[in-house]
Write a protein that holds these residues in place. Structure first.
Motif, PDB file in Angstrom:
ATOM      1  N   SER A 136      13.676 -17.642  24.734  1.00  0.00           N
ATOM      2  CA  SER A 136      12.801 -18.648  23.874  1.00  0.00           C
ATOM      3  C   SER A 136      11.646 -18.575  23.924  1.00  0.00           C
ATOM      4  O   SER A 136      10.700 -19.381  22.915  1.00  0.00           O
ATOM      5  N   GLY A 137      11.241 -17.285  23.838  1.00  0.00           N
ATOM      6  CA  GLY A 137       9.272 -16.958  23.111  1.00  0.00           C
ATOM      7  C   GLY A 137       8.303 -17.573  24.915  1.00  0.00           C
ATOM      8  O   GLY A 137       7.043 -17.239  24.386  1.00  0.00           O
ATOM      9  N   ASP A 138       9.444 -18.428  25.795  1.00  0.00           N
ATOM     10  CA  ASP A 138       8.247 -18.586  26.844  1.00  0.00           C
ATOM     11  C   ASP A 138       8.424 -17.310  28.319  1.00  0.00           C
ATOM     12  O   ASP A 138       8.787 -17.467  29.146  1.00  0.00           O
ATOM     13  N   ARG A 139       7.296 -16.400  27.645  1.00  0.00           N
ATOM     14  CA  ARG A 139       7.257 -15.423  28.933  1.00  0.00           C
ATOM     15  C   ARG A 139       6.690 -15.228  30.480  1.00  0.00           C
ATOM     16  O   ARG A 139       7.052 -15.363  31.153  1.00  0.00           O
ATOM     17  N   GLU A 140       5.537 -16.671  29.758  1.00  0.00           N
ATOM     18  CA  GLU A 140       4.972 -17.293  31.362  1.00  0.00           C
ATOM     19  C   GLU A 140       5.646 -17.908  32.256  1.00  0.00           C
ATOM     20  O   GLU A 140       5.838 -17.150  33.042  1.00  0.00           O
ATOM     21  N   GLN A 141       5.810 -19.245  31.460  1.00  0.00           N
ATOM     22  CA  GLN A 141       7.781 -19.554  32.591  1.00  0.00           C
ATOM     23  C   GLN A 141       8.974 -17.962  32.333  1.00  0.00           C
ATOM     24  O   GLN A 141       9.229 -19.271  34.209  1.00  0.00           O
ATOM     25  N   ALA A 142       8.958 -17.787  31.777  1.00  0.00           N
ATOM     26  CA  ALA A 142      10.424 -16.578  32.509  1.00  0.00           C
ATOM     27  C   ALA A 142       9.772 -15.869  34.277  1.00  0.00           C
ATOM     28  O   ALA A 142       9.672 -16.011  34.320  1.00  0.00           O
ATOM     29  N   GLY A 143       8.044 -15.302  33.909  1.00  0.00           N
ATOM     30  CA  GLY A 143       7.040 -14.546  34.590  1.00  0.00           C
ATOM     31  C   GLY A 143       7.979 -15.941  36.045  1.00  0.00           C
ATOM     32  O   GLY A 143       7.603 -14.966  37.177  1.00  0.00           O
ATOM     33  N   MET A 201      -0.464  -9.742   8.858  1.00  0.00           N
ATOM     34  CA  MET A 201      -2.229  -9.979   9.918  1.00  0.00           C
ATOM     35  C   MET A 201      -2.761 -11.664  10.455  1.00  0.00           C
ATOM     36  O   MET A 201      -1.987 -11.208  12.249  1.00  0.00           O
ATOM     37  N   HIS A 202      -1.808 -12.409  10.014  1.00  0.00           N
ATOM     38  CA  HIS A 202      -2.045 -14.249  10.130  1.00  0.00           C
ATOM     39  C   HIS A 202      -0.981 -13.843  10.980  1.00  0.00           C
ATOM     40  O   HIS A 202      -1.085 -14.377  12.100  1.00  0.00           O
ATOM     41  N   LEU A 203       0.177 -13.760  11.030  1.00  0.00           N
ATOM     42  CA  LEU A 203       1.593 -14.368  11.991  1.00  0.00           C
ATOM     43  C   LEU A 203       1.092 -13.270  13.563  1.00  0.00           C
ATOM     44  O   LEU A 203       1.515 -13.656  14.154  1.00  0.00           O
ATOM     45  N   ALA A 204       0.450 -11.962  13.522  1.00  0.00           N
ATOM     46  CA  ALA A 204       0.237 -11.157  14.550  1.00  0.00           C
ATOM     47  C   ALA A 204      -0.960 -11.573  15.095  1.00  0.00           C
ATOM     48  O   ALA A 204      -0.574 -11.777  16.448  1.00  0.00           O
ATOM     49  N   GLN A 205      -2.181 -12.884  14.295  1.00  0.00           N
ATOM     50  CA  GLN A 205      -3.336 -13.437  15.381  1.00  0.00           C
ATOM     51  C   GLN A 205      -2.456 -15.008  15.464  1.00  0.00           C
ATOM     52  O   GLN A 205      -3.065 -15.039  16.768  1.00  0.00           O
ATOM     53  N   ALA A 206      -1.552 -14.732  15.736  1.00  0.00           N
ATOM     54  CA  ALA A 206      -0.811 -16.668  15.844  1.00  0.00           C
ATOM     55  C   ALA A 206      -0.199 -16.267  16.466  1.00  0.00           C
ATOM     56  O   ALA A 206       0.259 -17.109  17.515  1.00  0.00           O
ATOM     57  N   HIS A 207       0.403 -14.981  17.163  1.00  0.00           N
ATOM     58  CA  HIS A 207       1.650 -15.158  18.094  1.00  0.00           C
ATOM     59  C   HIS A 207       1.122 -13.416  19.069  1.00  0.00           C
ATOM     60  O   HIS A 207       0.494 -12.806  18.460  1.00  0.00           O
ATOM     61  N   GLU A 208       1.387 -13.700  19.929  1.00  0.00           N
ATOM     62  CA  GLU A 208       1.193 -12.267  20.580  1.00  0.00           C
ATOM     63  C   GLU A 208       1.889 -10.843  20.710  1.00  0.00           C
ATOM     64  O   GLU A 208       1.610  -9.228  21.166  1.00  0.00           O
ATOM     65  N   LEU A 209       3.232 -11.021  19.891  1.00  0.00           N
ATOM     66  CA  LEU A 209       3.861 -10.166  19.715  1.00  0.00           C
ATOM     67  C   LEU A 209       4.150  -9.018  20.751  1.00  0.00           C
ATOM     68  O   LEU A 209       3.870  -7.753  21.183  1.00  0.00           O
ATOM     69  N   THR A 210       4.443 -10.328  21.829  1.00  0.00           N
ATOM     70  CA  THR A 210       5.394  -9.092  23.092  1.00  0.00           C
ATOM     71  C   THR A 210       6.684  -8.610  23.194  1.00  0.00           C
ATOM     72  O   THR A 210       7.204  -7.735  24.110  1.00  0.00           O
TER      73      THR A 210
END
Length: 415
Positions: free
Chosen positions: A45-52, A258-267
């Motif tokens: 879902s993209g919620d890596r913090e909660q996944a952790g 670059m706009h997408l990269a700055q708006a997302h963590e690309l992790t």
């Protein structure tokens, strides 16, 4: 099943109910494994913090119970959840998961760990190691008739081969990936296949084909809500426009990327995030020359490149990382040249040389090299293996093996 179909909310509800039931019944192993599954759904879902949060809980429970299967699963998934800008931690989790999976002879987890490590080693520029692991995972998946999962492993092998410069192997794998994705209805992997074929077309000098296929990949990623992947495809679309001598569309594509990269963590992807800033720099330089904006973008590419190995103290590996991947070498060479012209300090590339090397990391690599060397019986292949490992361990740019006359029919040279 709901997780595989990307019905995220329904999958989360199922797993939460299963965890509660397992706790009530005192089924510790089921609880721990289900915590891993719940964590992985949050990764999707993209919620890596909660996944952790869930995966660390699973890790603690597995350690307390001595549950090696659950521990291996939690380690692998924590590696996936860890951001791609902390490769030291990802490497630790993947390696530990692989060791545990091998110890308990769990084939599926071994294959997954090999595949995940392959992607990570690719990012570090350890191409011979990445290829060996990616081929191992792909071959094992074929033997096990893992039709659905095979697509993911073929995707990794295709990407590793492309970054390693093995274009024929990469093309063969991407063609297979597109076929498998169409057969199994995996639209996300079909998008990956189109992206890879676009990069190959650009490498082969077919700029018009590259621009068309990469535009198609951007559309596929957009349809599948794959924002991070879309950013990379847009960057390479900008590269194809630059190759065609079209600075205006290159500026537009690179700006959106670059706009997408700055708006997302690309992790969540294995692609090097510094590529996005590099192609934006190239577009700016092509359109406007060496401006302050272009320099700031180049410097951001340098910072992003360094972030990924900030916690790696093995200087040989860091040098290999800065030299072997083409984008890293281009950033390093261009940044140092322009920094000198601007009177900027070169400390970002020199200051770590005074930090004591982490001998434990170097010893781990040497031991791993020794184990793989012992398994090699072909003398020509052995010489090539030793040379590749020396280059990767030391970070040197070029090496040659000198052998007595007649010792080998052909002495390899390695760049």
């Amino acid at each position: 099943r709901a997780a595989r179909l990307f019905e995220i909310e329904q999958a989360i509800a199922y797993y939460e109910e299963a965890i509660a039931a397992a706790r009530a019944a005192g089924k510790g192993h089921i609880e721990t494994i289900t915590l891993c599954k719940l964590g992985y759904v949050h990764i999707i879902s993209g919620d890596r913090e909660q996944a952790g949060v869930y995966l660390r809980e699973a890790l603690q429970k597995a350690q307390a119970r001595g549950d090696r299967l659950a521990l291996a699963q939690a380690m692998n998934d924590l590696g996936v959840a860890t951001g791609s800008r902390d490769m030291a931690r990802k490497r630790h989790y993947y390696r530990r998961s692989r060791e545990l999976a091998r110890a308990i002879n769990h084939r599926r987890l071994q294959i997954r760990s090999d595949n995940n490590l392959a992607g990570l080693y690719m990012r570090l520029g350890l191409y011979s190691r990445a290829l060996a692991l990616a081929q191992s995972a792909t071959n094992a998946a074929r033997q096990s008739q893992m039709r659905i999962r095979l697509s993911y492993y073929v995707d990794t092998l295709a990407r590793v081969a492309w970054y390693a410069g093995l274009l024929d192997l990469s093309r063969s794998c991407y063609d297979e990936l597109v076929y498998l994705a169409q057969e199994t209805g995996q639209s996300d992997l079909l998008a990956n296949g189109k992206f890879g074929l676009g990069q190959l077309a650009l490498d082969e000098g077919r700029q018009d084909d590259a621009a068309a296929v990469l535009s198609e990949a951007v559309a596929f990623f957009d349809q599948n809500d794959m924002t991070e992947e879309k950013a990379f495809a847009l960057s390479w679309l900008a590269a194809s426009h630059l190759a065609l001598g079209e600075p205006a569309p290159a500026l537009a594509s690179s700006a959106e990327a670059m706009h997408l990269a700055q708006a997302h963590e690309l992790t969540g992807v294995d692609f090097p995030p510094q590529e996005i800033w590099w192609w934006r720099f190239r577009a700016l330089e092509s359109a406007h020359g060496e401006t302050d904006e272009a320099w700031q973008t180049l410097d951001q590419a340098r910072q992003v490149m360094f972030e990924a190995v900030a916690n790696i103290n093995d200087e040989g590996l860091r040098r290999n990382y800065l030299n072997k991947p083409a984008v890293n070498r281009a950033i390093s060479e261009t940044w140092t040249e322009q920094a000198a012209q601007r009177g900027q300090s070169l400390a970002p590339f020199t200051q770590r040389e005074t930090i004591p090397a982490a001998l434990s990391e170097q010893m781990e690599r040497i031991v791993d090299c020794g184990a793989r060397r012992a398994a090699e019986r072909d003398t020509v292949a052995l010489a090539e293996f030793v040379l590749q490992e020396f280059v990767e361990l030391s970070g040197v740019e070029r090496a040659i093996v000198a052998l007595p006359v007649g010792a080998l029919r052909e002495a390899p040279l390695h760049d």
